[in-house]
Design a protein around this motif. Structure first.
Motif, short mmCIF file in Angstrom:
data_model
loop_
_atom_site.label_atom_id
_atom_site.label_comp_id
_atom_site.label_asym_id
_atom_site.label_seq_id
_atom_site.Cartn_x
_atom_site.Cartn_y
_atom_site.Cartn_z
N SER A 185 0.87 -1.19 0.00
CA SER A 185 0.00 0.00 0.00
C SER A 185 0.90 1.23 0.00
CB SER A 185 -0.91 0.00 1.22
OG SER A 185 -0.12 0.11 2.39
N GLY A 186 0.30 2.39 -0.31
CA GLY A 186 1.11 3.60 -0.53
C GLY A 186 1.82 3.44 -1.86
N THR A 204 2.21 5.37 -4.45
CA THR A 204 1.46 5.77 -5.65
C THR A 204 2.38 6.58 -6.56
OG1 THR A 204 0.69 7.74 -4.54
CG2 THR A 204 -0.79 5.86 -4.53
N THR A 206 2.78 9.52 -9.22
CA THR A 206 2.12 10.74 -9.70
C THR A 206 2.88 11.25 -10.90
OG1 THR A 206 1.51 11.24 -7.45
CG2 THR A 206 1.33 13.03 -9.02
N THR A 254 -2.62 10.54 -10.61
CA THR A 254 -2.05 9.67 -9.60
C THR A 254 -2.49 8.23 -9.86
OG1 THR A 254 -2.01 11.43 -8.02
CG2 THR A 254 -1.97 9.24 -7.12
N ARG A 261 -2.78 4.70 -8.25
CA ARG A 261 -2.77 4.07 -6.93
C ARG A 261 -2.91 2.55 -7.09
NH1 ARG A 261 -4.18 7.93 -3.27
NH2 ARG A 261 -5.39 8.98 -4.85
N ARG A 262 -2.33 1.81 -6.23
CA ARG A 262 -2.52 0.34 -6.22
C ARG A 262 -3.86 0.04 -5.58
NH1 ARG A 262 0.29 -3.55 -8.81
NH2 ARG A 262 0.71 -5.39 -7.52
N SER A 308 5.25 8.08 -4.07
CA SER A 308 5.08 8.40 -2.65
C SER A 308 5.57 7.22 -1.78
CB SER A 308 3.63 8.72 -2.35
OG SER A 308 2.88 7.52 -2.34
N TRP A 314 2.02 14.52 -1.43
CA TRP A 314 1.43 13.21 -1.64
C TRP A 314 -0.06 13.34 -1.40
CZ3 TRP A 314 5.20 11.75 -4.09
CH2 TRP A 314 6.49 11.90 -3.64
N ASP A 315 -0.81 12.56 -2.12
CA ASP A 315 -2.26 12.71 -2.02
C ASP A 315 -2.77 12.42 -0.62
OD1 ASP A 315 -3.55 11.97 -5.32
OD2 ASP A 315 -2.50 13.69 -4.44
N ASP A 316 -2.12 11.48 0.06
CA ASP A 316 -2.58 11.14 1.40
C ASP A 316 -2.09 12.24 2.35
OD1 ASP A 316 -1.98 7.59 1.04
OD2 ASP A 316 -2.14 9.19 -0.44
#
Ligand code: AKG
Ligand code: FE2
Length: 735
Positions: free
Chosen positions: A122-123, A125, A127, A136, A138-139, A161, A289-291
């Motif tokens: 996870s994480g 990603t 961009t 972006t 993402r998984r 990210s 980062w998007d998060d």
């Protein structure tokens, strides 16, 4: 995998650990250098030589995907892509790759391909930014068994990210334009070329007055179109333009052909200055980062507000055949510029953010590497090159055979809008001699005037130039010449040399010609300069004259000497008489040092003037002054009296004069600040041998005046100079 054997997917944590044991930390390629900087890039990397991929199955699968990618990326049919395996990357929790552009390792590299191998994480990603748009990737939850392929143009900024859990494994490939590519952009649509042609025609037809150093409205000389993609010196070529750039350039080349324009590719270095607002929370510019909880981004955060300034410099010029070109102005003016993609949409290669600076607000400087298609009407090449080297242009024009008058006229006309600035920047005296020589070949009086404008009267320094000037005056008349001299004698800057020293030689050359127009010009120039010199002398008379200072008013007296010399050279007895009368009249008001300096300069100025002055009333007046100084008894060693007229009219003059003339050496004088300051000023201007300081005591404070022993030495030196001067002057003929 060399050292650990076959891997199975999805990758197990055990295989991940094995993989990691044969990996090394990733370096980071920043343009030409390779850096290890774990704050930019923190991943594990395995070199291609250690990785063996089951080619039999992978090769056809990849080929299929490449065809899809080629279409999706917008590469036309016939343009195949080749994938070159670059490396295997391994990201463990916390590892990341900050925003960057991949270095284009070859001219053919058009894109990057990332193949994400099946694993749980996870994480991490990815961009990608392209033309101001950010995407972006993402998984997703269910993707553990998937192979994902992501491709983006080589000049896109992208970042990964930090991985939060699991491991992310990626193969990276460089996508190259295939060796067998038959791609040439399709011929541009006629409608499009028609429209662009009209726009370009108008661009080159409408006169504007907007450029630096330009004196009359003229259309832009060039059209500079900034391309959408970024290029390096190595990657810039007509055959390797990227996507939309290739299509657009093909259309513009068709336009250039129709309008008989020459065209070029060049690299463009763009600098922008923006005002900005610092973001303290929330809104941020740049990558984050998007998060929200991920705060690996530590770049300055700000929002751009206004674009204050843009400067663009072009270099590395390639002509239509791909050959290098030099000698074209680098700076691009706003009136020349066209673009479809603003710089804001690109990643600057350098940026400097000035935080809050008191009154100045915040600014960001940004620099971009871009490229440009440049075109201009073939006939403008000469004017453009002339801006870089006016010396070259003048030599070219002088080399034209006398029969090619129309060519000369059209070329000179093309240079005129900027000529005052271009030629005005040259220092070399020989350049101006050539400029003048060439002007004798110009037919149109207005053109000749504009062409000669940058010269300036002070540059008429040799016989050949003066002869050329005679030719011009004869050709265009005295009215024309007066206009020219009115411009030439304006002295654009304070350090422009005076032209009066050259006046005598010029008047002589004009009179020797015996041409009525030249004689009239000489008379006009003389009268004009005589008036200026007299005025200068009158202005000097209003000022405080210095004590026993032979050089104190050197400038006005030298100016008068130049005028008298010119009048003598031109045998202009009217001007001579008028100036002499003026001087005799003023002599009563001229202090002896001033008067003696004037006479000394005049007698030394030229043999003709010396002959004129010898025995004149002015000469007699001078002899009297000399005698008065030399016959006076030498100052007694205890004589502290100073006699010198003070110009000022203030109430304290009386007291000051009395002190100066008295045998007293000191005076302590309580005075308020304003009056003290005034007296400091008067004493300085008169260059008197009196020290003047303020004793900062009491109220009002005390002005302390102390006569200085330099009184005696200065007077001795003065008398010695006067004596020398007397022996240098011609003897006064007996009456
Ligand atoms: O790991 C990725 O997805 C991207 C890797 C990358 O940007 C690079 O190797 O330059
Ligand atoms: Fe990259």
């Amino acid at each position: 995998m060399t050292g650990i054997g076959r891997l199975r997917f999805p990758l197990t944590p055990r295989d991940a650990r094995k993989l990691r044991s044969v990996a090394r930390p990733s370096p980071f390629g920043l343009r030409e250098q390779t850096l290890h900087d774990p704050t930019v890039r923190n991943t594990w990397e395995i070199a291609p030589g250690q990785v063996k991929i089951a080619t039999r199955r992978w090769k056809p699968a990849l080929a299929r995907h490449l065809r899809t990618l080629q279409a999706e990326l917008g590469f036309p049919e016939g343009c195949t892509l080749d994938a070159v395996f670059d490396k295997l990357l391994l990201y463990e929790p916390g590892q990341f790759f900050k925003p960057h552009q991949d270095s284009e390792k070859s001219d053919d590299m058009v894109a990057t391909l990332v193949v994400l191998l099946p694993s749980q994480y996870s994480g991490g990603t990815l961009t990608v930014e392209h033309r101001g748009e950010k995407k972006t990737f993402r998984r997703l939850e269910g993707q553990i068994k998937d192979l994902s392929l992501l491709a983006f143009y080589a000049d896109c900024t992208h970042a990964v990210s930090p991985v939060k859990s699991g491991v992310r494994v990626a193969l990276t490939y460089r996508l190259l334009r295939g060796a067998r590519s038959t791609y040439a952009p399709p011929p541009p649509h006629t409608d499009l070329v028609d429209q662009l042609t009209e726009a370009a025609r108008e661009h080159f037809a409408v006169p504007l007055l907007s450029r630096y150093g330009q004196t009359e409205p003229a259309p832009p000389e060039r059209l500079v179109h900034l391309l959408d993609h970024e290029y390096t010196q190595r990657s810039l070529s007509w055959d390797h333009l990227k996507n939309a750039d290739a299509l657009r350039v093909a259309a513009l080349r068709a336009v250039a052909e129709r309008l008989d324009c020459v065209c070029f590719l060049a690299l463009a270095e763009v600098h922008e200055l923006w005002t900005c607002e610092d973001d303290h929370q929330g809104l941020r510019y740049g990558y984050g980062w998007d998060d929200a909880e991920d705060d690996a981004d530590e770049t300055d955060a700000y929002t751009l507000t206004d674009l204050e300034e843009t400067d663009i410099e072009l270099h590395h010029w390639l002509d239509a055949e791909g050959k290098r070109l030099e000698g074209i102005p680098a700076l691009v003016g706003p009136e020349e510029l066209s673009l479809t993609r603003p710089c804001q949409d690109l990643a600057p290669f350098r940026s400097e953010h000035e935080g809050y600076q008191g009154n100045y607000g915040n600014t960001v400087d940004r620099w971009y590497h871009r490229a440009a298609f440049v075109m201009w009407p073939r006939s403008n090449t000469f004017a453009l090159k002339a801006q870089v080297s006016p010396e070259w242009a003048v030599d070219e024009l002088l080399a034209l055979p006398p029969a090619s008058a129309p060519a000369l006229t059209s070329r000179i006309k093309a240079l005129l809008p900027r000529w005052a600035h271009t030629a005005g920047a040259v220092e070399e005296p020989r350049f101006f001699a050539k400029l003048l020589k060439l002007s004798t070949r110009i037919k149109d009086p207005a053109h000749a005037h504009a062409w000669l404008h940058p010269l300036g009267a002070h540059r008429l320094q040799n016989q050949a130039m003066r002869r050329d000037l005679v030719t011009l005056v004869d050709k265009h008349g005295v009215r024309w010449a007066k206009d020219l001299f009115t411009e030439w004698t304006k002295r654009p800057t304070w350090d422009t040399p005076l032209w009066a020293p050259g006046l005598a030689d010029l008047c002589e050359a004009l009179c020797v010609s015996r041409l009525p127009s030249c004689e009239a010009l000489a008379t006009w120039l003389l009268d004009r300069e005589a008036k200026a010199a007299r005025e200068r002398c009158l202005t000097a008379l209003k000022l405080q004259q210095p004590w026993l200072d032979l050089d104190g008013f050197a400038e006005p007296s030298t100016h008068l000497a130049h005028v008298l010399a010119a009048a003598a050279a031109a045998s202009a007895s009217g001007c001579l008489d008028q100036t002499m009368t003026f001087l005799l009249d003023a002599s009563r008001r001229l202090s002896t040092p001033f008067f003696l300096h004037l006479m000394q300069t005049c007698f030394a100025r030229s043999p003709a003037l010396r002959a004129h002055l010898t025995g004149s009333p002015l000469h007699r007046a001078c002899a009297e002054r000399l005698a008065a100084v030399l016959d006076a008894p030498a100052r007694a060693p205890d004589d502290w009296r100073i006699v010198h007229p003070l110009r000022c009219t203030c109430t304290d003059r009386e007291v000051l004069s009395r002190f100066l003339q008295s045998p007293d050496q000191d005076l302590d004088w309580p005075l308020n600040k304003q009056r003290r300051q005034h007296l400091h000023h008067v004493l300085d201007a008169a260059k008197l041998p009196v020290l003047h300081t303020t004793l900062r005591q009491g109220s009002p404070q005390v002005l302390q005046l102390r006569k200085d022993p330099s009184l005696f030495t200065r007077e001795r030196a003065y008398r010695a100079r006067v004596k020398a001067l007397a022996s240098a002057l011609p003897a006064l003929p007996a009456r």
